[in-house]
Design an enzyme around this catalytic site. Structure first.
Site, PDB file in Angstrom:
ATOM      1  N   GLU A  35       0.823  -1.193   0.000  1.00 40.80           N
ATOM      2  CA  GLU A  35       0.000   0.000   0.000  1.00 40.80           C
ATOM      3  C   GLU A  35       0.870   1.261   0.000  1.00 40.80           C
ATOM      4  O   GLU A  35       0.586   2.239  -0.687  1.00 40.80           O
ATOM      5  CB  GLU A  35      -0.923  -0.007   1.226  1.00 40.80           C
ATOM      6  CG  GLU A  35      -2.147   0.863   1.075  1.00 40.80           C
ATOM      7  CD  GLU A  35      -3.143   0.611   2.210  1.00 40.80           C
ATOM      8  OE1 GLU A  35      -3.901  -0.364   2.110  1.00 40.80           O
ATOM      9  OE2 GLU A  35      -3.138   1.375   3.182  1.00 40.80           O
ATOM     10  N   GLU A  91       2.269   1.747  -3.414  1.00 38.69           N
ATOM     11  CA  GLU A  91       1.207   2.251  -4.296  1.00 38.69           C
ATOM     12  C   GLU A  91       0.941   3.729  -4.018  1.00 38.69           C
ATOM     13  O   GLU A  91       0.786   4.541  -4.936  1.00 38.69           O
ATOM     14  CB  GLU A  91      -0.072   1.433  -4.083  1.00 38.69           C
ATOM     15  CG  GLU A  91      -1.187   1.779  -5.067  1.00 38.69           C
ATOM     16  CD  GLU A  91      -2.516   1.115  -4.688  1.00 38.69           C
ATOM     17  OE1 GLU A  91      -2.541   0.291  -3.763  1.00 38.69           O
ATOM     18  OE2 GLU A  91      -3.523   1.462  -5.329  1.00 38.69           O
ATOM     19  N   CYS A  97      -7.831  -1.798   4.052  1.00 32.87           N
ATOM     20  CA  CYS A  97      -7.705  -3.018   4.861  1.00 32.87           C
ATOM     21  C   CYS A  97      -8.953  -3.358   5.628  1.00 32.87           C
ATOM     22  O   CYS A  97      -9.073  -4.430   6.184  1.00 32.87           O
ATOM     23  CB  CYS A  97      -6.505  -2.941   5.790  1.00 32.87           C
ATOM     24  SG  CYS A  97      -6.020  -1.311   6.234  1.00 32.87           S
ATOM     25  N   SER A 111      -6.906   2.117  -2.331  1.00 35.60           N
ATOM     26  CA  SER A 111      -5.760   1.290  -2.695  1.00 35.60           C
ATOM     27  C   SER A 111      -6.257  -0.072  -3.156  1.00 35.60           C
ATOM     28  O   SER A 111      -7.286  -0.568  -2.676  1.00 35.60           O
ATOM     29  CB  SER A 111      -4.869   1.135  -1.462  1.00 35.60           C
ATOM     30  OG  SER A 111      -4.033   0.024  -1.606  1.00 35.60           O
ATOM     31  N   LYS A 150     -14.819  -9.662   8.457  1.00 35.19           N
ATOM     32  CA  LYS A 150     -13.757 -10.542   7.966  1.00 35.19           C
ATOM     33  C   LYS A 150     -14.312 -11.896   7.557  1.00 35.19           C
ATOM     34  O   LYS A 150     -13.766 -12.576   6.706  1.00 35.19           O
ATOM     35  CB  LYS A 150     -12.686 -10.718   9.051  1.00 35.19           C
ATOM     36  CG  LYS A 150     -11.857  -9.473   9.293  1.00 35.19           C
ATOM     37  CD  LYS A 150     -10.838  -9.243   8.191  1.00 35.19           C
ATOM     38  CE  LYS A 150     -10.116  -7.921   8.382  1.00 35.19           C
ATOM     39  NZ  LYS A 150      -9.367  -7.525   7.174  1.00 35.19           N
ATOM     40  N   GLU A 171     -15.549 -11.235   4.202  1.00 35.93           N
ATOM     41  CA  GLU A 171     -14.438 -10.989   3.286  1.00 35.93           C
ATOM     42  C   GLU A 171     -13.782 -12.287   2.836  1.00 35.93           C
ATOM     43  O   GLU A 171     -13.513 -12.492   1.655  1.00 35.93           O
ATOM     44  CB  GLU A 171     -13.385 -10.095   3.966  1.00 35.93           C
ATOM     45  CG  GLU A 171     -12.208  -9.730   3.067  1.00 35.93           C
ATOM     46  CD  GLU A 171     -11.093  -9.014   3.832  1.00 35.93           C
ATOM     47  OE1 GLU A 171     -10.782  -9.419   4.966  1.00 35.93           O
ATOM     48  OE2 GLU A 171     -10.528  -8.059   3.287  1.00 35.93           O
ATOM     49  N   GLU A 225     -13.360 -13.752  -5.125  1.00 33.89           N
ATOM     50  CA  GLU A 225     -12.054 -13.373  -5.682  1.00 33.89           C
ATOM     51  C   GLU A 225     -10.899 -13.781  -4.777  1.00 33.89           C
ATOM     52  O   GLU A 225      -9.746 -13.682  -5.189  1.00 33.89           O
ATOM     53  CB  GLU A 225     -12.015 -11.867  -5.983  1.00 33.89           C
ATOM     54  CG  GLU A 225     -12.158 -10.928  -4.800  1.00 33.89           C
ATOM     55  CD  GLU A 225     -13.601 -10.509  -4.521  1.00 33.89           C
ATOM     56  OE1 GLU A 225     -14.519 -11.321  -4.804  1.00 33.89           O
ATOM     57  OE2 GLU A 225     -13.824  -9.394  -4.003  1.00 33.89           O
ATOM     58  N   CYS A 270     -10.188  -1.212  14.719  1.00 32.34           N
ATOM     59  CA  CYS A 270     -10.443  -2.634  14.982  1.00 32.34           C
ATOM     60  C   CYS A 270     -10.594  -2.935  16.474  1.00 32.34           C
ATOM     61  O   CYS A 270     -11.257  -3.900  16.842  1.00 32.34           O
ATOM     62  CB  CYS A 270      -9.331  -3.487  14.405  1.00 32.34           C
ATOM     63  SG  CYS A 270      -9.026  -3.134  12.669  1.00 32.34           S
TER      64      CYS A 270
END
Lengths: 583, 163, 583
Positions: free
Chosen positions: A283, A286, A309, A329, A368, A371, A376, A513
């Site tokens: 990241e 990038e 994230c 990102s 999560k 996710e 993908e 978090c």
């Protein structure tokens, strides 16, 4: 300004503007309440005045008044435990219980249920009223389990979902006895705008909203001799897990957690912090590329760059701002980076097929779970991460397996995916990701060592923060938002061209978090979040290595496997793309 | 989700525009949408939510709160039994029971053939005619359970003529 | 020569009774006869018991009222009264009992003027009050209102002048006047009648209110179920604008005011002012805790003055005639008149207006003509779902806010239902409670669940499944629901239960102990039986039974199968030989 009041026959002087509930609290009288919730540090308040548990008698008023919504007035004479009040309070409680499934023994919230403890506190031993109960369809999803029959209509979840997160998934439906809080058109959460941030779960006083418990899957995997089972633990978990075992909020239990996981039977105990360091490499690189391109006048390069994230945040912009999905990102979250590396690099090391490697995540988060199930993030049907447990589920699993966390010695993570720097640790709090990114990006960009690693200007609990970091002459403007409502404001600014930031960190949950939907319940005591935050900063401070690019195992990973940040292989394994989920 | 005809979508977009896409006008929008389309199915609510820039859940919450709004299409004839107090004391419950029994629907339900929707309303103000049943603009006064079959038959015939 | 004026009562009730057909008949016949007459559609004349009603004013004569004008009577009236000047059937004597105890302020124009013609309103001193007000200081108007003693007619009875004053005192750039036309009491329709019959009186009052409190915008919140009232109101607003009573710089006073219509959508709770405001804002009509009162924070967060239709309809007369005049009517605490929708088991149902202080006996036995048929008076219900049933011993209660409350009922919006021996008081309580359950918004627990439990206990009584201890439980629960509910709906919903329990205790006991319903209304407690001696075997019952629960050959004694009988009562009403009895 203060006012004189009489509470339960004693006179007190209290601050003007307080509610009766707050005033009572300030002098040591705890009026029981249920729907009311005030999260002080993050300015969140829920007081629909609906449950009527906190009613008190005020001299001169015809009816009992809800203490949560009534401001103190000079000369007010309040009774919080008269016969009339106790009788009313207990009757209302009995009514609520008369429309509640009596499944306490098997309820996921047992022992942690505010309704249950309130019933106990009010001494309810018998229900005098019984009758029809509301019967509503239950709903499951990959992350959140909804049992509206256990809903007591405190409306906290609705407030979190709408006012704080501005997701607008949950809302009150129907009226009267048939009222219920549900997603639009009674759809399943998976077919709604839900981001699975889990903040509804975090505030639900009953078992109406809970996580999908997957600990049984873990037990099964650990008992399967054909599988190698590894585990990664997110940074925020170590700062909260101890609470489930009676430790004071803010107690770090990193070493004991590792020991417990080992005793549970995991073959390798790794750290998501390692993947956090990896995230910074990707990241951060990038970010610098986009920054350079932008400064060079490349019209195809967009700024600000947004962190990616947080999976609930990803869901949020895919649903609500799909037109802007080229701004965040492309770096995957640390959990998914870990999974991708584990199932390639590490599986190769062990010389086993990825199918025989089970990757378990311990996360402070419910999104999560969603996710990890995204298509993908799978290869030929095999997911990079197989099972996600929340902090709460891990605590239950530890208890199930007869382990006393507090008695365990401190142990270290395994290698090569267990080494991390202080930068990876602070991913767990709001401001942490961008601070970690700045530590690395600064040194890479300027080629100089940072004089001081702590960026106090990026820390704190305000919902929206901004700071300018001097990148050796280049002022890097940074924005930070936690809570999706705050994120929305930044996104709207970007859309309307008003945003002046170069980089923005976004975390869905208040506090980041550490305040995730999978953490031990705070029951309204959000001062806990600050303590968890301090714990993470202290772990960072105690680390020898505190910059991601200095992690030797990360360096080895690039040298031996990935090549360089944003290489083709890194792209394939560590980056992703986003979808338009507006329907 | 079933798709909405292009005409209906256009109508809804224009309707919301007429109310300046102001979320506070939601109830007015829903009224007009129901007037035009007969009912407020999911896809209609979704379009309205989008145009007023509010969550679907907010629209759904409002639609399910107010008894005037319906998410299912109504029958050709809406049989409304007055359940106002005056009608109640003159036996409207027996009338309602008889309609329920004969039409085999609950209050708010529509018969399988789509001819009748059974509903209750509160006081049309024709208290002197209690108990009162209204179908469209026609008001039947002093109804007895015995007349129920006759009323139903009359409208079944009408429905056949319309056919 | 002046024309004869024939007025047709064309409120919803009149239209429902077929007045349009009668009007068409007159129109056709009179033009055929070339009879010079002006046909006027008015609102309700109040003679609901005698719809269709018309009034005929021959040139230079007092109006004569005709009731129950069907086709035959209409022709009779044309042939004899109009053409020959003879008396005909159907004349309602002006000095008859129905009219003589009445005193009309709010209803003064109803049934007298064409509501769609503003000139008729102006001709009867319409908008004179407004003209007077704009020459007065707003404070003076408010002090007139206060001096008049007018109290809210929607149910609560809050002093109107005080409400205005509170709203005036709130500092804000924008304020609102709201007319609450969300009449919800299932037995009341005076607000609708006023809007259908005399909309300008309400409009004029709203403008006066706006002038007094400093508001430039008015909103009428009206039930969508009132199409006729809506259309007449729209017409009236249009005409008022044309005449300059609404709009900019009204009557050169530099005061501007306009009115918009907002529609209710079928929720009784929206009669509560905070719920009404939320509904006008496009939200669920859920009440919120007061304070803040609407006079401080109302529609769109701005100070808002909410007045009910009937309250407003009084105001022009108060301003025109002075507060002293108004205050001279009524009792010490309740000034002026009150409109009631008189219905039930009474000879003359209708919309009546009496001075406060008139007794229930005067209304029921003089104005209403007593009980229909040979049955005995049992009770009178006032206040709708919030009120109570009063037995014979309360008949001499003078009607005002305090006395009705003392007696265990309340004024409410003005439904007045007379009950006779055939009415079961437990069922009545159940009826109102069912209404409250249907209409509860569901926000607060005592109303949402408590009323449901209360209903279920009543149902056990009418099903013959209760025991005596249930009565105490009902009382206890009722008290708590009243004491703890969030808004007026819940705070009053147990009233019908408590008042019947107090005054008709024996009836409850009979249901429980003897499984006996005096009124033969509770289906579970009654059985239709054929008396063998009286049955002639005529087969009428057999042929009319909708469920084939009766058998027997022609000429033989018939039998009712109790387990198949649905207790619809058809056989009972059809038997010419009194052979069917209720056990």
């Amino acid at each position: 300004m203060s006012v004189k009041i009489t509470i339960d026959n004693t006179q007190h002087t209290v601050k003007k503007g307080l509610t009766v509930l707050e005033a009572a609290q300030s002098i040591g009288i705890e009026i029981p309440s249920l729907c009311y919730m005030k999260l002080h540090d993050i300015n969140i308040e829920n007081k629909p005045g609906g449950c009527r548990i906190c009613v008190v008698e005020v001299k001169g008023r015809k009816n009992l008044v809800p203490s949560c919504c009534t401001e103190v007035e000079d000369g007010m004479d309040i009774k919080t435990h008269s016969m009339r009040v106790i009788n009313a309070r207990r009757t209302v409680m009995e009514l609520i219980l008369s429309n509640h499934p009596a499944e306490c023994l098997t309820c996921a919230k047992a022992g942690d249920c505010e309704l249950q403890s309130l019933a106990d506190r009010l001494g309810i031993r018998e229900l005098h009223y019984e009758g029809e109960k509301t019967h509503v369809r239950k709903g499951n999803s990959p992350a959140i389990s909804r049992d509206p029959n256990k809903c007591i209509l405190c409306r906290r979840c609705e407030m979190m979902c709408n006012d704080v997160q501005t997701v607008g998934c949950l809302g009150a439906v129907n009226r009267g006895f048939h009222s219920v809080v549900a997603p639009a058109f009674d759809k399943d959460l998976i077919n709604s705008v839900c981001t699975f941030c889990g903040q509804c779960v975090a505030v639900c006083p009953t078992g109406a909203l809970t996580e999908i418990d997957e600990s049984a899957k873990v037990v099964r995997a650990l008992n399967d001799p054909t599988k190698t089972v590894i585990v990664q633990t997110a940074p925020a978990v170590r700062a909260a897990l101890g609470e489930e075992f009676g430790n004071a909020p803010g107690t770090l239990v990193t070493g004991k957690m590792v020991a417990a996981l080992r005793r549970l039977g995991f073959h390798h105990v790794f750290d998501t912090d390692f993947a956090a360091d990896l995230t910074i490499m990707e990241e951060g690189t990038e970010m610098l590329r986009r920054l350079k391109g932008y400064l060079a006048g490349d019209k195809d390069v967009k700024l600000p760059i947004l962190t990616s994230c947080c999976p609930a945040w990803v869901n949020f912009f895919e649903h609500q701002f799909p037109d802007m999905r080229d701004i965040p990102s492309t770096a995957r979250s640390p959990q998914q980076m870990f999974g991708a590396i584990a199932k390639t690099y590490f599986a190769d090391m062990l010389k086993i097929d990825r199918k025989d490697l089970i990757v378990v995540s311990i996360m402070p988060c419910l999104a999560k779970k969603y996710e990890r199930a995204r298509p993908e993030f799978q290869q030929n049907g095999n997911p990079d991460v197989d099972i996600v447990l929340s902090t709460r589920e891990l605590a239950r699993l530890i208890k199930l397996c007869n382990i006393d966390l507090n008695m365990l010695p401190d142990e270290d993570f395994d290698q090569p995916l267990g080494e991390s720097t202080g930068a990876g640790v602070i991913f767990g709090t709001t401001g942490g990701v961008i601070e970690a990114a700045v530590r690395t990006a600064y040194e890479v960009h300027t080629g100089k060592d940072l004089p001081k690693l702590e960026f106090e200007e990026l820390r704190g609990m305000d919902g929206l923060r901004e700071a300018t970091i001097d990148f050796d002459g280049l002022p890097l403007r940074i924005g930070i938002a936690h809570g999706l409502g705050n994120a929305r404001k930044l996104l709207e600014d970007i859309r309307s061209g008003k945003s002046h930031f170069h980089a923005i960190e976004i975390m869905s949950c208040p506090g980041g978090c550490i305040g995730g939907g999978g953490q031990p319940y705070h029951h309204g005591h959000v001062e806990i979040l600050k303590k968890r935050q301090l714990a993470l900063y202290s772990e960072d401070g105690s680390k020898k290595l505190r910059k991601s690019h200095e992690n030797p195992y990360i360096q080895a990973l690039y040298k031996n496997f990935l090549g360089a940040p944003m290489s083709n292989l890194a792209h394939l394994l560590l980056h992703t793309h986003y979808f338009d989920k507006k329907y | 989700m079933a798709t909405l005809s292009e005409n209906s979508r256009k109508f809804l977009v224009e309707l919301c525009k007429k109310y300046r896409n102001d979320e506070h006008e939601l109830i007015n929008v829903l009224h007009e949408a129901q007037d035009e389309l007969g009912y407020l199915p999911v896809e209609v609510q979704h379009v309205i939510a989008g145009e007023l820039n509010i969550p679907d859940a907010r629209v759904y919450g409002v639609v399910t709160f107010y008894s005037f709004f319906t998410m299912v299409p109504k029958g050709k004839f809406d049989i409304s039994i007055c359940m106002g107090t005056a009608c109640y004391v003159k036996g409207s419950e027996l009338i309602l029971d008889e309609f329920k029994r004969r039409l085999k629907v609950k209050v708010g339900g529509t018969t399988e053939d789509g001819i009748f929707t059974l509903s209750t309303l509160r006081c049309v103000g024709a208290c002197s005619l209690a108990p009162v049943v209204s179908i469209g603009s026609k008001v039947f006064g002093n109804v007895t359970p015995l007349q129920v079959k006759k009323i139903i038959d009359e409208y079944v015939e009408k429905a056949e003529e319309l056919h | 020569m002046e024309n004869t004026i024939i007025k047709f009562a064309m409120g919803t009730c009149g239209i429902a009774s077929g007045t349009q057909d009668i009007l068409n008949l007159f129109d056709k016949e009179l033009s055929r006869l070339n009879y010079p007459a002006q046909l006027v559609k008015t609102g309700c004349m109040g003679h609901c018991y005698a719809e269709p009603t018309i009034s005929i004013t021959l040139p230079g004569r007092e109006p004569v009222y005709f009731g129950n004008v069907n086709e035959e009577r209409a022709r009779d009236i044309i042939d004899h009264f109009l053409l020959k000047g003879d008396k005909t059937e159907g004349i309602i004597p002006p000095e008859g009992d129905f009219s003589k105890k009445q005193f009309k302020i709010a209803l003064k124009n109803c049934g007298e003027i064409d509501p769609e013609n503003i000139q008729e309103y102006i001709d009867r001193e319409g908008y004179k009050a407004l003209m007077k007000c704009v020459t007065m200081k707003p404070e003076k108007v408010i002090s007139e209102m206060k001096a008049s003693g007018l109290r809210g007619r929607g149910g609560g009875g809050y002093p109107t002048g005080l409400k205005w004053e509170n709203t005036r005192k709130s500092k804000s750039d924008v304020k609102y006047v709201v007319c609450n036309a969300d009449e919800g009491d299932p037995g009341a329709f005076m607000d609708r009648s006023v809007l259908e019959g005399d909309p300008h009186s309400v409009i004029e009052a709203m403008i006066i209110c706006g002038y007094s409190i400093g508001a430039n915008k008015g909103l009428v919140y009206i039930r969508a179920e009132y199409p006729l009232a809506i259309s007449r109101l729209k017409t009236a607003l249009h005409q008022a604008r044309e005449q300059g009573f609404l709009g900019e710089n009204i009557l050169n006073s530099r005061f501007s005011f306009d009115i918009e219509i907002r529609y209710g959508a079928g929720a009784f709770v929206c009669g509560e002012e905070t719920a009404l405001i939320h509904s006008m804002e496009g939200m669920r009509g859920e009440p919120t805790f007061k304070p803040p009162y609407p006079s401080v924070k109302g529609y769109m967060g701005k100070p808002t003055c909410v007045n009910n239709v009937e309250t407003l309809a009084n105001i022009p007369a108060i301003i025109r005639n002075g507060s002293e005049w108004f205050a001279s009517i009524g009792t010490a605490t309740s000034k002026g008149t009150k409109v009631f929708a008189l219905a039930g088991k009474i000879k003359r149902t209708g919309l009546i207006e009496v001075p406060m202080g008139t007794t229930l006996r005067e209304i029921i036995f003089e104005i209403g003509g007593g009980i229909k048929g040979i049955k005995k008076f049992k009770a009178v219900q006032t206040g709708g779902p919030s009120g109570g049933c009063l037995s014979e011993k309360y008949l001499d209660t003078p009607i005002d806010y305090e006395h009705l409350l003392e007696a265990g009922s309340m004024m409410g919006s003005g439904g007045m239902i007379v009950l006779d021996e055939d009415d079961c008081m437990v069922s009545m309580a159940k009826f109102y409670l069912e209404f409250s359950i249907d209409e509860s918004c569901g926000k607060c627990a005592p109303c949402r669940i408590g009323n449901k439990r209360l209903y279920e206990m009543l149902e056990r009584i009418t099903d013959g499944k209760a025991n005596m201890s249930d009565l105490q439980k009902i009382k206890d629960l009722s008290v708590v629901i009243k004491d703890t509910s969030l808004c007026g709906l819940g705070q009053t919903s147990p009233n019908p239960v408590l008042s019947t329990l107090n005054q008709f205790h024996d009836e409850y006991v009979a249901h429980i102990d003897e499984h006996f319903c005096h009124a033969h209304q509770c289906k579970e407690l009654i059985h239709y039986v054929i008396v063998a001696d009286k049955c002639t075997g005529c087969t009428v019952c057999f042929r009319n039974c909708p469920v084939e629960a009766i058998y027997g050959d022609k000429g033989e004694v018939h039998t009712i199968l109790d387990n198949q009988c649905i207790k619809c009562g058809i056989c009972f009403s059809k038997c010419k030989f009194n052979a069917i009895i209720i056990n």
